[in-house]
Design a protein around this motif. Sequence first.
Motif, PDB file in Angstrom:
ATOM      1  N   LYS A 281      47.790 -12.670 -20.781  1.00  0.00           N
ATOM      2  CA  LYS A 281      48.395 -14.008 -20.677  1.00  0.00           C
ATOM      3  C   LYS A 281      49.214 -14.376 -21.906  1.00  0.00           C
ATOM      4  O   LYS A 281      49.844 -15.422 -21.964  1.00  0.00           O
TER       5      LYS A 281
ATOM      6  N   MET B 240      46.794 -22.957 -22.197  1.00  0.00           N
ATOM      7  CA  MET B 240      46.775 -22.334 -20.876  1.00  0.00           C
ATOM      8  C   MET B 240      46.226 -23.343 -19.866  1.00  0.00           C
ATOM      9  O   MET B 240      45.247 -24.029 -20.139  1.00  0.00           O
TER      10      MET B 240
ATOM     11  N   HIS C  53      43.979 -20.866 -15.699  1.00  0.00           N
ATOM     12  CA  HIS C  53      44.486 -19.872 -16.650  1.00  0.00           C
ATOM     13  C   HIS C  53      43.867 -20.052 -18.038  1.00  0.00           C
ATOM     14  O   HIS C  53      44.338 -19.474 -18.994  1.00  0.00           O
TER      15      HIS C  53
END
Length: 427
Positions: free
Chosen positions: A139, A182, A186
């Motif tokens: 990520k 995030m 996420h």
Amino acid sequence: MFVSQLDITCSAPGKIILSGEHSVVYPGKPAIAASISKRCHCRLTTNPDETVTIGLASLNFTRSLSLNEIVKVIKSRKGQALDAAGKCDLEEISRESTTALLELYASDIDSSGIKNALHIIMFLLTSMLSRIEKDHLSKCPGVVLTVNSDLVLGAGSGSSAAFAVSVAGSIYTFLRWLSSSMQGDHTLALDTDVNINRNSWDTITSEDLNFINSLAFLAEKITHGTPSGLDNTICTYGGVVKLKRYEAGNEIEKTRAMLPLEVLLIDTGVSRSTSNLVAKVAALKSRHELIFDQLLTALGSVTESFLDILKSLAKIDPSDDKKMECEFQKLEDLIDMNQGLLTSLGVSHPSLNQIIDICKDHGLHAKLTGAGGGGYAFAVIPPTFGRHSMDKCIEELERAKFKVYRDLKLGGPGFEMKVEKNENVQM
Ligand SMILES: Nc1ncnc2c1ncn2[C@@H]1O[C@H](COP(=O)(O)OP(=O)(O)O)[C@@H](O)[C@H]1O
Ligand SMILES: C[C@@](O)(CCOP(=O)(O)O)CC(=O)O
């Protein structure tokens, strides 16, 4: 993925060691350092490309690395490093990952300065990214990291520590931002045993500063092998710092005050290696243990007296010329003794001796600062010292091809951070 775009600039000051260089490497011996008004600036912005781009303006160097490759290396090291309890040594992982990444991206580089800077950046980056749980590493967005410095590199004014502190602060802030920005499912997971302040990621608490200082110390070990920790400490906290080194940890006394001390900082133009000079002193110690101990004790007393005088100067009425003169005379005695003792340790240099002699001819007292063997000297300017005489001294130093810095403010701020963010930029 939608996350905020980040633009962080962190900076840290350079330093001068006023007293106690070399002796501070040995347990229980004090040194005093002050921050100076020249700084190193590190800017970190997020990048939609999957790259990590590093720009080192002072070394005229730019390089882009593949983020996927970095993530792959960290993942594979994390995969291998689990102990029986399912935990892993994050420091070890970042060391191993750094070695692997340097082989990939720095094997063609000849300059030791660039290699060292890349080593530090890779180490700090992998040591922060390895705190993210393995499955969440992908990520991470790309970054552009650029470093600019007002400091001369490799001369003893703390360029490496200011570099380490500003880069450590930027990358640490990047990780805190990542873990807090995030969105929804996420959310970024950090390893459970990681103690990192991810709330209020855009402010710096004293705990954050302590963490940045400890990261910068690990980075300084890459540059110097066995540093005392004085440079990263003064460059993190700024002001004036007294430090003693002990097995169990450093004893640090911080003062957040501008120093009522005017100095000239004079560059010999001779480069030197701090770790070589520290090794040279250690070799002298092993040949003359007893005498060496006595020299260390004398340096310790000079440093303690130096600090006492600085404290008393801060209390004197500046218009009391007599008292000022008296205290400055003691300070100058200590500078001469200090330089003499450092010369006995074998760390002076003909260029430093020449600077000190020129200063002496003009009525000023100077000593080397930092590791010696070249690098910088500083001269103290008492408040009652005539401006005309000072100008004459500077002229002669410059005629002898030394670079002189005047109007340096001592004891200014340490690590500083500025953050800008644009919400909901598509990454
Ligand atoms: N602005 C910078 N950009 C990149 N690397 C830097 C910078 N400042 C310092 N360094 C790194 O630190 C090294 C200098 O460390 P050192 O010799 O200890 O100097 P100093 O005494 O100024 O701290 C450089 O060779 C380089 O690797
Ligand atoms: C010689 C030493 O005491 C100071 C080194 O200073 P500099 O990094 O050369 O400015 C080493 C140290 O404190 O780690």
